[in-house]
Structures are given as structure tokens and as C-alpha cells.
Design a protein around this motif. Structure first.
Motif, PDB file in Angstrom:
ATOM      1  N   GLU A 139       5.364   0.522  10.836  1.00 39.82           N
ATOM      2  CA  GLU A 139       5.346  -0.906  10.514  1.00 39.82           C
ATOM      3  C   GLU A 139       4.044  -1.561  10.967  1.00 39.82           C
ATOM      4  O   GLU A 139       3.516  -2.446  10.279  1.00 39.82           O
ATOM      5  CB  GLU A 139       6.525  -1.619  11.202  1.00 39.82           C
ATOM      6  CG  GLU A 139       7.875  -1.332  10.576  1.00 39.82           C
ATOM      7  CD  GLU A 139       8.993  -2.037  11.325  1.00 39.82           C
ATOM      8  OE1 GLU A 139       9.851  -2.647  10.665  1.00 39.82           O
ATOM      9  OE2 GLU A 139       9.017  -1.986  12.575  1.00 39.82           O
ATOM     10  N   ARG A 140       3.510  -1.121  12.102  1.00 37.42           N
ATOM     11  CA  ARG A 140       2.314  -1.754  12.671  1.00 37.42           C
ATOM     12  C   ARG A 140       1.017  -1.131  12.167  1.00 37.42           C
ATOM     13  O   ARG A 140       0.016  -1.826  12.007  1.00 37.42           O
ATOM     14  CB  ARG A 140       2.358  -1.643  14.198  1.00 37.42           C
ATOM     15  CG  ARG A 140       3.490  -2.447  14.832  1.00 37.42           C
ATOM     16  CD  ARG A 140       3.611  -2.157  16.318  1.00 37.42           C
ATOM     17  NE  ARG A 140       2.488  -2.687  17.079  1.00 37.42           N
ATOM     18  CZ  ARG A 140       2.421  -3.927  17.554  1.00 37.42           C
ATOM     19  NH1 ARG A 140       3.393  -4.795  17.308  1.00 37.42           N
ATOM     20  NH2 ARG A 140       1.380  -4.321  18.254  1.00 37.42           N
ATOM     21  N   GLU A 141       1.024   0.190  11.939  1.00 37.46           N
ATOM     22  CA  GLU A 141      -0.243   0.894  11.715  1.00 37.46           C
ATOM     23  C   GLU A 141      -0.321   1.618  10.376  1.00 37.46           C
ATOM     24  O   GLU A 141      -1.372   2.184  10.053  1.00 37.46           O
ATOM     25  CB  GLU A 141      -0.468   1.916  12.838  1.00 37.46           C
ATOM     26  CG  GLU A 141      -0.461   1.300  14.235  1.00 37.46           C
ATOM     27  CD  GLU A 141      -0.581   2.350  15.326  1.00 37.46           C
ATOM     28  OE1 GLU A 141      -1.016   3.484  15.004  1.00 37.46           O
ATOM     29  OE2 GLU A 141      -0.257   2.043  16.493  1.00 37.46           O
ATOM     30  N   GLY A 142       0.754   1.605   9.593  1.00 33.01           N
ATOM     31  CA  GLY A 142       0.751   2.427   8.396  1.00 33.01           C
ATOM     32  C   GLY A 142       0.633   3.899   8.771  1.00 33.01           C
ATOM     33  O   GLY A 142       1.000   4.307   9.881  1.00 33.01           O
ATOM     34  N   LEU A 143       0.101   4.714   7.897  1.00 34.89           N
ATOM     35  CA  LEU A 143       0.013   6.146   8.143  1.00 34.89           C
ATOM     36  C   LEU A 143      -1.064   6.524   9.152  1.00 34.89           C
ATOM     37  O   LEU A 143      -1.171   7.702   9.526  1.00 34.89           O
ATOM     38  CB  LEU A 143      -0.234   6.884   6.829  1.00 34.89           C
ATOM     39  CG  LEU A 143       0.951   6.850   5.848  1.00 34.89           C
ATOM     40  CD1 LEU A 143       0.548   7.428   4.494  1.00 34.89           C
ATOM     41  CD2 LEU A 143       2.151   7.602   6.406  1.00 34.89           C
ATOM     42  N   ASP A 144      -1.829   5.568   9.634  1.00 37.97           N
ATOM     43  CA  ASP A 144      -2.825   5.872  10.667  1.00 37.97           C
ATOM     44  C   ASP A 144      -2.166   6.341  11.961  1.00 37.97           C
ATOM     45  O   ASP A 144      -2.835   6.915  12.823  1.00 37.97           O
ATOM     46  CB  ASP A 144      -3.689   4.643  10.953  1.00 37.97           C
ATOM     47  CG  ASP A 144      -4.627   4.313   9.807  1.00 37.97           C
ATOM     48  OD1 ASP A 144      -4.871   5.213   8.971  1.00 37.97           O
ATOM     49  OD2 ASP A 144      -5.114   3.170   9.740  1.00 37.97           O
ATOM     50  N   PHE A 145      -0.871   6.098  12.112  1.00 35.83           N
ATOM     51  CA  PHE A 145      -0.192   6.491  13.349  1.00 35.83           C
ATOM     52  C   PHE A 145      -0.033   7.998  13.488  1.00 35.83           C
ATOM     53  O   PHE A 145       0.246   8.505  14.581  1.00 35.83           O
ATOM     54  CB  PHE A 145       1.185   5.823  13.434  1.00 35.83           C
ATOM     55  CG  PHE A 145       2.273   6.512  12.652  1.00 35.83           C
ATOM     56  CD1 PHE A 145       3.106   7.443  13.251  1.00 35.83           C
ATOM     57  CD2 PHE A 145       2.477   6.227  11.307  1.00 35.83           C
ATOM     58  CE1 PHE A 145       4.113   8.081  12.539  1.00 35.83           C
ATOM     59  CE2 PHE A 145       3.480   6.849  10.589  1.00 35.83           C
ATOM     60  CZ  PHE A 145       4.300   7.779  11.203  1.00 35.83           C
ATOM     61  N   LEU A 146      -0.231   8.762  12.414  1.00 38.32           N
ATOM     62  CA  LEU A 146       0.069  10.192  12.449  1.00 38.32           C
ATOM     63  C   LEU A 146      -0.737  10.930  13.503  1.00 38.32           C
ATOM     64  O   LEU A 146      -0.248  11.858  14.155  1.00 38.32           O
ATOM     65  CB  LEU A 146      -0.192  10.804  11.071  1.00 38.32           C
ATOM     66  CG  LEU A 146       0.740  10.327   9.960  1.00 38.32           C
ATOM     67  CD1 LEU A 146       0.281  10.859   8.612  1.00 38.32           C
ATOM     68  CD2 LEU A 146       2.181  10.737  10.235  1.00 38.32           C
TER      69      LEU A 146
END
Length: 600
Positions: free
Chosen positions: A109-116
Motif C-alpha cells: 500500500e505504501r511502496e508498491g512493488l518497490d518493497f520486494l
């Protein structure tokens, strides 16, 4: 640990409820504790849950407060505690007590797929997101494919799941055999990803994201082991870093709300893992091992020694040597044929562990990271192979370590199949692109890189995942912590393989931890004497399987060539165990899945 499944229809057409229910039911062995599905117009993401973390509060799917995002995962996020604490400091509120899957939702919710990049875990994630101009489904396997994920995209509808069998209820009619994948199976002794033997179904490659929208699908890579570059380190510095990383990887993988243990063979990998587990737990580690009456294949005495050294609560079972009655069941769980006989004893040790625990730690990945297999030493010992130009190295490595070479495959095929596959090259089309990515590595690391990309997700990680899931237990692999993988590929090849000594620095590094006898014990393959069974008590069984009138091989292969392999083996003129094993596995698989063969 769970199973996930779902679909996305580009025309907005929903799958019938009975089809979705059949997809769910096909994965019940992966998640017998709970199930759930989120459905929207023309899309769904579903989950079968094996409850490991937050038993009561971890029900999936997790859905955003506004109902526009739904997320499911198969696997575990081992650093979820730290990630949750960070989000809470930023004011994020959680509905569950400590579910790792809800952490994924809040991060997305906060970072999109950059959290991976922040995840330390083994996972296959599916996310439905309807916040934009059009809905999108994102499919994300972990960095190296510890958790599997398969997809079929016919241009109109995409279906996906943790196992191929979860996709089959959504197909019209029987699945079609993929002929190029068949050739690759015979070349490698397993079906190398992204290929599968089911036409149109592909293995989602590790370290990638597949984004599915109404306009199409797009795949991008979010992590690559090839990004590492070798650096020079002295042994003492390397040893401290290696043991420290492995210790922390083990520590993280002990996070569980259910009983856990370890597979212990007495080899250097499993012994190192169990030794470090013992550092972090108050009660004795539960360890599990199977043995055989035949001392050539029996590792149980070594496991017993290791268990005594580390004070484990050890469970051992001597099993009947002939496990072929389990083979059909094994292949049903695998979805594809494997010529590797060690799947059968892996199922047995999983059954033993499942009596007491729901989680086990294993030593998988150590051989591929640090050159533990004899094939690496034999290949590099031959200057004619080792010193080949780059263009020829990949081809000779595959031919040396694979199953049927190009000429043997051509002789095996029926004329119509040989003509159909004339333009298919199992080195050029499968291995060569990975070798090209690894061109900056030395020869040893190039071999290891290929096996990390193909052998692990295509075969060696299938074993602990599918055989564990067959009895609903979760297998965790500390050596495949992303930090350890990157660390391993920053080390020169001669630290791993030197003058024929496999795992050269690894064994020296863990000697103070596990003792000299375990550290330098000669590697023993975890397998069964299937070749001897084919010459003796299972000779007629094998003959009836391969030469049955309705056998799939009767359509695909030259019967004279199959007869020659069989006769040479049973007469003792040649050892054709590997070839016959692969052909037998193909027949047993075809009996279970009944694929259609393209018309000659």
C-alpha cells in the motif's frame, strides 16, 4: 506455507464457481488448515493455508481497508517482525497480531512493488490492485524459486497457481504435451524452467514480476544473482562472514508458532544447520532421518553421530529399500516427471517428520552455492572441457552433466518427432542465456550459476517443497537466504573447488562448529539403488511399464532404441539406470495426467 491460485480475465468474464472451487481443492494438501478467496469482476486470488505464523489471525486473502487491493502468498517472510515494527513506528495500523502476510499488504500500500527488495523470505505472492485506471494482477516468486508459481496466458484469460494441477480445472479438455519441453526434459533429467510439459503453461521465473492487465502481460526482473562481482578476501575474514550469515539465516527461520525440526543426514550442510539451530533454542532440536538396510545408501549412522554431538531429539526410521510403489504418488505431487530418484526417500523422511512438526529446516542450496557435487570436480578435472572457449563451454557442460545428449535424443525419437524438434536446441534455448549472464564469473561460478537458475527451481527445490507439502509440512532453507546467495557469488571459484576438493573453504569454515569428521566426510548421495531393482525384482515391472501398448513412449520413441537401453541394462552390458529412470518417470507421469500428444 500455503498454496495460491487465481485468474484474470481480460474481458471481465468470471470463472464458474465450481471451477474456482476445483482449483482450490487441488491444493488442499498444501493448506489443509484454512482457505479463502477474493473475487472481483473477471478476477480472483485464492489461498489454501497451512497455519504456521499467527495461527488465528493470518487468514488470507488480506484485503485493504478500501477493498481495492487483495493479496495472498505462499511461503514465509522471515524478517516480518522487523518490517512490522518499522511500519508501526510510521503510524501504520495492523488488523492481525503478527501475520507476515499482512505486512506484505501494508508495505505494498505504501511502496508498491518497490518493497520486494526488503523481503527476506521464501514466497510466491499474488496481488490484485484496482486502484488505477484498470485493474492489475501482479505475480511475484521469490529470488531463487523456493516457492513455485505457474501461469497460463492464452491472450484472453490468465490462470495461475502454486502447482500446475491448480491450473488444469480452468482448461478446456485434456492438456497438450509440450514437445520442446519433452526434449529439454530428456536433455537435463528434469524440465528446466520456464518450460513445463504442459503446452501453454510456464514456470514463473524466480526474481521476476509478472504484471497482468487487460492490455497484456509484462515481465520484469527485480533481482538477479548475476549482479554480483567477485571480490578477494582472506580465509579468516570469509569464515567470520560466512558463519555469521548462516547463523542469522538459521535464527530467522526459527520463527514459528508451531513445532519445528530439521532434516539431518550427517552431511556437512544439514549438520551445520542443526548445530546453529541448537545455539538458538532452549529445548533439544528435533531431527529426522531415514536409513536403508543397504549400507551403500544408508546415512543414518552419520546422522546418529551428528544428533548425539548436537544433543538433538532424534527420530530415525529404516525403510524398505524398494520405494517404487510410491513413485506414481510422488510424480502426482510434482506435476512433472523427474529422473531424480531421491524424491522418494525425501517423501519418506517428510512423512516421518510430519508426525511431530509442521516446519523443518534443511541444508538445500549448499551444494549449488559452494560446489558440493562430484560433477563439478570431474568436469573441471578434464582440461579438454575446463579450458574450452566460452562459446563451447555451456554446450559441453550440459552434455557432460545432463542425460541424453543431442545424438542420443535424435536416435531415441520417432522420425516424426525428430523432424518436429529439428529446430529446438536444448543448450541454445535453455542454458546459453544463463551462461551469457554469468560471463563475468570464473568457470566454477558459471557452472554454479546455471544450476542456481535451472537445477534448483526445476528439480532440487521441487523435492523439499512438493514432498513436504505432500504431507503438509513446510521446508525452510537457510543457505538460500538472499544474503548468503549474494555472498557466495562474491567468492572466487577456487575457494569452492580446489584440486578436486569440493566446498573447499566451506568445510574449513564449519570445522570448529561441527567437528572434523562431519566437515570432511565424503559426500554420499541421498538416493536408492533403483538400477539394481531394474535388473532384479522390478525388471518385469519396468518392462511392462515401458512397452505397454498404450504407453506414451510408443508414440514418441523408437521401440528398438528403448529395447536396446533396457536389454543392455538388465544384461549388465551397460549401466542405463539414469536413462531408464527418466523414461519410466515419463510413463508414470503420463498415466496420472493423461496429456494429449500432438498428431504426428
Amino acid at each position: 506455507m500455503c498454496g495460491i491460485y487465481g485468474y484474470f480475465d481480460r474481458a471481465g468474464q468470471s470463472l464458474p464457481a465450481d471451477v474456482l472451487g476445483a482449483m482450490d481443492a487441488s491444493l488442499v494438501h498444501r493448506g489443509p488448515d484454512d482457505s479463502g478467496v477474493f473475487s472481483a469482476d473477471g478476477a480472483a486470488v485464492g489461498n489454501r493455508r497451512l497455519s504456521i505464523i499467527d495461527i488465528d489471525g493470518g487468514h488470507q486473502p488480506f484485503v485493504s481497508d478500501d477493498g481495492r487491493i487483495a493479496l495472498v502468498q505462499n511461503g514465509e517472510i522471515f524478517n516480518h517482525v522487523e518490517l512490522r515494527a518499522e511500519l508501526q513506528r510510521q503510524g501504520v495500523r495492523f488488523a492481525s497480531d503478527h501475520s507476515d502476510t499482512e505486512v506484505l499488504l501494508r508495505l505494498y500500500e505504501r511502496e508498491g512493488l518497490d518493497f520486494l527488495h526488503r523481503l527476506n523470505g521464501m514466497f510466491a505472492i499474488a496481488i490484485y490492485d484496482a486502484r488505477g485506471a484498470e485493474p492489475v494482477v501482479s505475480l511475484v516468486p521469490d529470488r531463487i524459486g523456493v516457492k513455485p508459481l505457474f501461469i497460463r496466458d492464452d491472450g484472453c484469460r490468465v490462470v495461475f497457481g502454486s502447482e500446475i494441477k491448480a491450473l488444469l480445472p480452468a482448461l478446456a479438455g485434456r492438456p497438450m504435451l509440450d514437445l520442446p519441453a519433452l526434449q529439454h526434459y530428456l536433455a537435463y533429467n528434469f524440465v528446466p524452467p520456464p518450460f513445463t510439459l504442459f503446452d501453454g503453461i510456464r514456470h514463473v521465473m524466480p526474481g521476476t514480476v509478472v504484471s497482468i492487465t487487460r492490455s497484456g502481460s509484462r515481465t520484469r526482473r527485480w533481482w538477479s544473482l548475476a549482479d554480483q562481482h567477485v571480490g578477494l578476501h582472506g580465509f579468516a575474514e570469509w569464515q567470520d562472514a560466512f558463519v555469521g550469515l548462516l547463523d542469522d539465516a538459521v535464527r530467522l527461520r526459527l520463527r514459528s508458532d508451531v513445532p519445528f525440526g530439521a532434516f539431518l543426514s550427517g552431511g556437512v550442510d544439514s549438520s551445520s544447520v542443526v548445530a546453529l539451530m541448537a545455539r538458538h533454542v532452549r529445548e533439544p532440536v528435533r531431527s529426522f532421518c531415514i536409513g536403508f538396510p543397504d549400507v551403500r545408501f544408508d546415512e543414518s549412522p552419520y546422522a546418529r553421530d551428528a544428533a548425539q554431538r548436537f544433543g538433538t531429539l532424534h527420530r530415525e526410521q529404516i525403510v524398505q529399500p524398494d520405494l517404487l510403489d510410491d513413485w506414481s504418488r510422488v510424480l502426482w505431487h510434482c506435476d512433472q516427471p523427474h529422473g531424480d530418484a531421491s524424491f522418494m526417500p525425501t517423501l519418506k523422511v517428510s512423512e516421518l517428520a510430519a508426525r511431530e512438526v509442521k516446519v523443518v529446516l534443511t541444508g538445500d542450496g549448499g551444494d549449488e552455492l559452494f560446489a558440493g557435487y562430484d560433477k563439478y570436480a570431474s568436469f573441471m578435472a578434464d582440461p579438454a572441457l575446463r579450458d574450452l572457449p566460452a562459446a563451447n563451454f555451456a554446450r559441453h557442460y550440459v552434455e557432460h552433466t545432463g542425460l541424453f545428449g543431442a545424438d542420443a535424443r535424435a536416435a531415441l525419437f520417432q522420425p516424426w518427432l525428430r523432424a518436429r524438434l529439428a529446430g529446438v536446441d536444448s543448450v541454445r534455448d535453455v542454458a546459453a542465456p544463463w551462461f551469457e549472464q554469468a560471463s563475468h564469473f570464473d568457470r566454477v561460478n558459471q557452472m554454479l550459476y546455471l544450476d542456481m537458475m535451472l537445477l534448483l527451481p526445476g528439480n532440487n527445490l521441487v523435492k523439499p517443497d512438493r514432498m513436504g507439502m505432500a504431507v503438509s509440512i513446510e521446508a525452510r532453507t537457510p543457505f538460500l537466504d538472499w544474503r548468503m546467495m549474494e555472498f557466495a557469488f562474491r567468492a572466487p571459484g577456487d575457494t569452492k573447488l580446489r584440486d578436486g576438493d569440493k566446498k573447499h573453504w566451506f568445510k574449513r569454515a564449519v570445522e570448529p562448529l561441527i567437528g572434523s569428521d562431519l566437515a570432511h566426510r565424503r559426500k554420499q548421495m541421498f538416493t536408492v539403488p533403483i538400477g539394481e531393482w531394474f535388473r532384479g525384482p522390478r525388471r518385469q515391472w519396468l518392462h511392462d511399464l515401458l512397452f505397454a501398448p498404450g504407453a506414451i513412449g510408443a508414440t514418441l520413441f523408437d521401440p528398438a532404441q528403448v529395447s536396446r537401453l533396457f536389454d543392455d541394462h538388465v544384461a549388465g552390458r551397460a549401466n542405463r539406470t539414469r536413462e531408464l529412470r527418466a523414461l519410466a518417470a515419463l510413463e508414470l507421469w503420463a498415466q496420472r495426467f493423461r496429456p494429449e500428444v500432438p498428431a504426428p
